[in-house]
Write an enzyme that holds these catalytic residues in place. Structure first.
Site, mmCIF file in Angstrom:
data_model
loop_
_atom_site.group_PDB
_atom_site.id
_atom_site.type_symbol
_atom_site.label_atom_id
_atom_site.label_comp_id
_atom_site.label_asym_id
_atom_site.label_seq_id
_atom_site.Cartn_x
_atom_site.Cartn_y
_atom_site.Cartn_z
ATOM 1 N N ASP A 1 -5.186 -11.516 31.347
ATOM 2 C CA ASP A 1 -6.134 -12.551 31.649
ATOM 3 C C ASP A 1 -5.711 -13.157 30.126
ATOM 4 O OD1 ASP A 1 -6.983 -9.944 29.972
ATOM 5 O OD2 ASP A 1 -9.301 -10.776 30.718
ATOM 6 N N ASP B 1 -4.161 -9.575 25.285
ATOM 7 C CA ASP B 1 -2.567 -9.550 26.086
ATOM 8 C C ASP B 1 -1.679 -10.364 25.849
ATOM 9 O OD1 ASP B 1 -4.864 -8.755 28.995
ATOM 10 O OD2 ASP B 1 -5.774 -10.420 27.009
ATOM 11 N N GLN C 1 -14.654 -9.668 17.179
ATOM 12 C CA GLN C 1 -15.093 -8.448 16.929
ATOM 13 C C GLN C 1 -15.943 -7.618 15.687
ATOM 14 O OE1 GLN C 1 -13.778 -6.551 19.024
ATOM 15 N NE2 GLN C 1 -12.676 -6.684 20.925
ATOM 16 N N HIS D 1 -6.187 -3.489 22.131
ATOM 17 C CA HIS D 1 -6.378 -2.883 23.286
ATOM 18 C C HIS D 1 -5.019 -2.601 23.850
ATOM 19 C CE1 HIS D 1 -10.459 -2.803 23.129
ATOM 20 N NE2 HIS D 1 -10.454 -3.793 22.695
ATOM 21 N N ASP D 2 -4.799 -4.097 24.483
ATOM 22 C CA ASP D 2 -4.065 -4.265 25.663
ATOM 23 C C ASP D 2 -2.288 -4.518 25.326
ATOM 24 O OD1 ASP D 2 -5.671 -4.921 27.396
ATOM 25 O OD2 ASP D 2 -5.635 -7.596 26.791
HETATM 26 C C1 BDR Z 1 -10.202 -5.561 27.154
HETATM 27 O O1 BDR Z 1 -11.158 -6.469 27.660
HETATM 28 C C2 BDR Z 1 -10.784 -7.628 27.270
HETATM 29 O O2 BDR Z 1 -11.429 -8.804 26.494
HETATM 30 C C3 BDR Z 1 -9.391 -7.600 26.619
HETATM 31 O O3 BDR Z 1 -7.912 -8.455 26.403
HETATM 32 C C4 BDR Z 1 -8.466 -6.307 26.648
HETATM 33 O O4 BDR Z 1 -7.958 -6.248 28.596
HETATM 34 C C5 BDR Z 1 -10.677 -4.466 26.241
HETATM 35 O O5 BDR Z 1 -12.042 -4.246 26.840
HETATM 36 CA CA CA Z 2 -6.520 -8.092 28.060
#
Ligand code: BDR
Ligand code: CA
Length: 317
Positions: free
Chosen positions: A11, A16, A228, A240-241
């Site tokens: 997404d 991502d 952030q 994260h991703d």
């Molecule tokens: C996840 O939430 C989304 O905002 C980011 O792309 C990541 O996949 C982290 O909690």
């Molecule tokens: Ca994501």
């Protein structure tokens, strides 16, 4: 050695997009297709963003399939506070040539998996709506999934509520379908992704790679790290991703522990929490390998290597 085939369901989303960079030119992975759902932003936005990123990277040949614009049951939530109005605020992309495929992402997932011989890993880094819908519409796909590697959940704190992480909270029922599918699952949650904070010195380091991918990385991180900091107070945004893809490239990067994982569907304060039985209190079978630690230095080395593999010009972007 044969490349690991993956379908990447996402997404985009700043993190991502970085995961796509890593997946789209790795010698170890064959990126069969990218499926998108609503999540960080609406479906139109996430689909467009996936196309922009692949075009920028010179991978217009990778098909993008738009999927579900709504979660299975709950109302839609987005993450505009982090990813902006477009879902990918920050970079300025050239006019978009790449188009989304006509086929729906759920139909593509079903078709590709049914035609496979169990050699496809599905990586998800958004709400798990598309994959869950494919499992429900074509139950035969379930046994064809080699494994699911997902960014989502947490066995500590959430990031949207105290209990829940965004990708799971955005479609808890879909996550439940996936976690109860019986297929091998690796859950990469906030517990480890919060250990790869993209501090300013990391952004400077990646800028030195000076490729078209690293320039996009820098533009993405400027926005992502700013929001952030505003929302969570981090000095560097948790990337994260990309941990999902980095884990496929180097499984030793992430330490995992088998746990019984249940998604809270109760609609109370803990709706969307991934209840991970780390100590085996419940005596129930493990349903996922849950990430518990990560070698952050090695992670950044993998990111840098991925960015450096791209050429330096944007002529074909
Ligand atoms: C996840 O939430 C989304 O905002 C980011 O792309 C990541 O996949 C982290 O909690
Ligand atoms: Ca994501």
């Amino acid at each position: 050695m044969a490349k690991q085939k993956i379908i990447y369901d996402c997404d985009p989303g700043h993190d991502d997009a970085v995961a796509l960079m890593l997946a789209a030119n790795s010698p170890e992975l064959e990126l069969l297709g990218v499926t998108v759902a609503a999540g960080n932003q609406t479906l139109d936005n996430t689909a467009r963003n996936a196309c922009h990123v692949l075009q920028w990277l010179g991978r217009e040949d990778v098909p993008v399939y738009a999927g579900c614009g709504q979660p299975m049951v709950r109302d839609r939530v987005t993450a505009g506070d982090i990813h902006g109005e477009t879902g990918l605020d920050g970079p300025v992309f050239p006019p978009l040539r790449k188009t989304v495929e006509r086929e729906h992402a759920v139909s593509y997932l079903s078709r590709a998996l049914l035609a496979s011989e169990g050699e496809i890993t599905v990586v998800t880094s958004g709400p798990m709506t598309n994959l869950a819908m494919a499992m429900r519409m074509e139950p035969g796909v379930v046994e064809k999934i080699q494994r699911i590697v997902l960014m989502g959940g947490s066995y500590t704190n959430g990031n949207v509520t105290p209990a829940a992480e965004f990708n799971i909270l955005a479609d808890p029922e879909a996550a439940h379908v996936c976690f109860t599918s019986g297929r091998p699952i690796t859950m990469i949650g906030l517990d480890v992704t919060r250990k790869v904070l993209c501090y300013p010195e990391i952004v400077e380091r990646m800028a030195k790679a000076d490729t078209r991918a690293s320039r996009l990385f820098v533009d993405l991180m400027k926005h992502f790290c700013k929001t952030q900091k505003e929302v969570f107070g981090w000095e560097g945004g948790p990337l994260h991703d990309p941990v999902t893809i980095a884990f496929l490239l180097d499984p030793a990067l992430v330490a995992t522990k088998p746990m019984n994982v249940r998604v809270d569907l109760s609609r109370g304060d803990s709706y969307g929490r991934t209840n991970c039985d780390a100590f085996g209190y419940l005596g129930l079978p493990a349903t996922a390998d849950v990430a518990v630690d990560i070698d952050a230095e090695r992670f950044w080395d993998l990111i840098e290597a991925g960015l450096r593999r791209y050429g330096g010009t944007e002529a074909d972007a």
